[in-house]
Design a protein around this motif. Structure first.
Motif, mmCIF file in Angstrom:
data_model
loop_
_atom_site.group_PDB
_atom_site.id
_atom_site.type_symbol
_atom_site.label_atom_id
_atom_site.label_comp_id
_atom_site.label_asym_id
_atom_site.label_seq_id
_atom_site.Cartn_x
_atom_site.Cartn_y
_atom_site.Cartn_z
ATOM 1 N N ILE A 97 0.848 -1.196 0.000
ATOM 2 C CA ILE A 97 0.000 0.000 0.000
ATOM 3 C C ILE A 97 0.883 1.244 0.000
ATOM 4 N N ASP A 98 1.991 1.186 0.699
ATOM 5 C CA ASP A 98 2.921 2.325 0.717
ATOM 6 C C ASP A 98 3.479 2.614 -0.675
ATOM 7 N N ASP A 99 3.802 1.562 -1.447
ATOM 8 C CA ASP A 99 4.292 1.747 -2.815
ATOM 9 C C ASP A 99 3.247 2.445 -3.678
ATOM 10 N N ILE A 100 2.008 1.990 -3.550
ATOM 11 C CA ILE A 100 0.922 2.564 -4.349
ATOM 12 C C ILE A 100 0.658 4.005 -3.935
ATOM 13 N N ALA A 101 0.640 4.267 -2.629
ATOM 14 C CA ALA A 101 0.403 5.621 -2.135
ATOM 15 C C ALA A 101 1.524 6.561 -2.565
ATOM 16 N N GLU A 102 2.755 6.080 -2.543
ATOM 17 C CA GLU A 102 3.886 6.912 -2.979
ATOM 18 C C GLU A 102 3.743 7.278 -4.448
ATOM 19 N N ALA A 103 3.388 6.297 -5.285
ATOM 20 C CA ALA A 103 3.207 6.571 -6.709
ATOM 21 C C ALA A 103 2.064 7.565 -6.925
ATOM 22 N N ALA A 104 1.019 7.462 -6.115
ATOM 23 C CA ALA A 104 -0.106 8.413 -6.216
ATOM 24 C C ALA A 104 0.361 9.819 -5.846
ATOM 25 N N ARG A 105 1.118 9.933 -4.783
ATOM 26 C CA ARG A 105 1.620 11.248 -4.382
ATOM 27 C C ARG A 105 2.514 11.867 -5.451
ATOM 28 N N LEU A 106 3.312 11.037 -6.106
ATOM 29 C CA LEU A 106 4.177 11.535 -7.172
ATOM 30 C C LEU A 106 3.373 12.085 -8.347
ATOM 31 N N GLN A 107 2.119 11.640 -8.468
ATOM 32 C CA GLN A 107 1.231 12.152 -9.514
ATOM 33 C C GLN A 107 0.227 13.165 -8.950
ATOM 34 N N GLN A 108 0.583 13.747 -7.809
ATOM 35 C CA GLN A 108 -0.205 14.817 -7.175
ATOM 36 C C GLN A 108 -1.579 14.360 -6.699
ATOM 37 N N ILE A 109 -1.689 13.106 -6.274
ATOM 38 C CA ILE A 109 -2.932 12.572 -5.720
ATOM 39 C C ILE A 109 -2.695 12.368 -4.228
ATOM 40 N N GLY A 110 -3.493 13.066 -3.418
ATOM 41 C CA GLY A 110 -3.254 13.073 -1.980
ATOM 42 C C GLY A 110 -3.664 11.817 -1.254
ATOM 43 N N SER A 111 -4.691 11.141 -1.724
ATOM 44 C CA SER A 111 -5.211 9.988 -1.004
ATOM 45 C C SER A 111 -5.725 8.943 -1.985
ATOM 46 N N LEU A 112 -5.612 7.685 -1.607
ATOM 47 C CA LEU A 112 -6.124 6.618 -2.472
ATOM 48 C C LEU A 112 -7.644 6.657 -2.561
ATOM 49 N N GLU A 113 -8.309 7.299 -1.582
ATOM 50 C CA GLU A 113 -9.769 7.427 -1.663
ATOM 51 C C GLU A 113 -10.193 8.278 -2.854
ATOM 52 N N ASP A 114 -9.271 9.092 -3.376
ATOM 53 C CA ASP A 114 -9.554 9.941 -4.535
ATOM 54 C C ASP A 114 -9.365 9.208 -5.856
ATOM 55 N N VAL A 115 -8.965 7.948 -5.786
ATOM 56 C CA VAL A 115 -8.617 7.183 -6.988
ATOM 57 C C VAL A 115 -9.769 6.269 -7.388
ATOM 58 N N GLN A 116 -10.205 6.405 -8.640
ATOM 59 C CA GLN A 116 -11.195 5.477 -9.197
ATOM 60 C C GLN A 116 -10.510 4.162 -9.566
ATOM 61 N N TRP A 117 -9.405 4.283 -10.289
ATOM 62 C CA TRP A 117 -8.631 3.116 -10.713
ATOM 63 C C TRP A 117 -7.143 3.415 -10.594
ATOM 64 N N ALA A 118 -6.389 2.426 -10.201
ATOM 65 C CA ALA A 118 -4.932 2.468 -10.318
ATOM 66 C C ALA A 118 -4.545 1.182 -11.039
ATOM 67 N N VAL A 119 -3.794 1.361 -12.115
ATOM 68 C CA VAL A 119 -3.452 0.227 -12.967
ATOM 69 C C VAL A 119 -1.938 0.103 -13.048
ATOM 70 N N LEU A 120 -1.445 -1.103 -12.788
ATOM 71 C CA LEU A 120 -0.031 -1.395 -13.008
ATOM 72 C C LEU A 120 0.109 -1.760 -14.480
ATOM 73 N N GLU A 121 0.752 -0.869 -15.234
ATOM 74 C CA GLU A 121 0.877 -1.052 -16.677
ATOM 75 C C GLU A 121 1.939 -2.104 -16.985
ATOM 76 N N THR A 122 1.963 -2.555 -18.224
ATOM 77 C CA THR A 122 2.944 -3.570 -18.619
ATOM 78 C C THR A 122 4.362 -3.025 -18.542
ATOM 79 N N SER A 123 4.508 -1.705 -18.556
ATOM 80 C CA SER A 123 5.830 -1.086 -18.436
ATOM 81 C C SER A 123 6.323 -1.059 -16.996
ATOM 82 N N GLY A 124 5.432 -1.364 -16.032
ATOM 83 C CA GLY A 124 5.802 -1.342 -14.622
ATOM 84 C C GLY A 124 5.395 -0.058 -13.924
#
Length: 146
Positions: free
Chosen positions: A111-138
């Motif tokens: 969860i920390d990895d996902i939250a960090e990636a969200a913060r790097l994209q200027q998203i403050g909380s995972l509750e604000d996310v409709q979808w998070a997708v791990l792309e084939t590029s990683g």
């Protein structure tokens, strides 16, 4: 012929190894790019530093790997079913603000990895996310709720 056969075996072994290592660890390179760099670097190094390894042998190894690279790229482009095997598929790791634990665990994401990636994209909380997708590029792609 022995060098070409060994090159083919090593190529596919390294490919399978990169698939096991995972997408996030290799996110800056495609698996085939990484394989190509590793094998070509080793072949060149051996041809330059070892007396018993001929330049002709290095050319055979490098040519075989280059042909494999082009061939796999061509097949990846032409055969959609093979593309899934070679590149993998995008995986949803967050849906409606909730982490999909099974998918995250399978991809070794915390969860920390996902939250960090969200913060790097200027998203403050995972509750604000409709979808998070791990792309084939990683990379993780986020789609915010409206």
């Amino acid at each position: 012929m022995d060098l070409a056969l060994r090159s083919i075996v090593v190529f596919f072994f390294v490919f399978m190894l990169t698939r096991v290592i995972g997408r996030r660890e290799l996110s800056s390179l495609e698996p085939f790019d990484l394989i190509l760099l590793i094998v070509l670097g080793d072949a060149v190094q051996q041809s330059l530093t070892q007396d018993d390894y001929s330049v002709t042998g290095a050319f055979i190894v490098i040519s075989t790997i280059a042909v494999l690279q082009v061939g796999v790229s061509y097949l990846n482009f032409r055969v959609p079913r093979l593309r899934t095997l070679l590149d993998g598929e995008p995986i949803v790791v967050v849906q409606d603000g909730k982490v999909i634990e099974a998918n995250a665990k399978r991809e070794r994401l915390t969860i920390d990895d996902i939250a960090e990636a969200a913060r790097l994209q200027q998203i403050g909380s995972l509750e604000d996310v409709q979808w998070a997708v791990l792309e084939t590029s990683g990379e993780l792609t986020f789609i915010e709720k409206n």
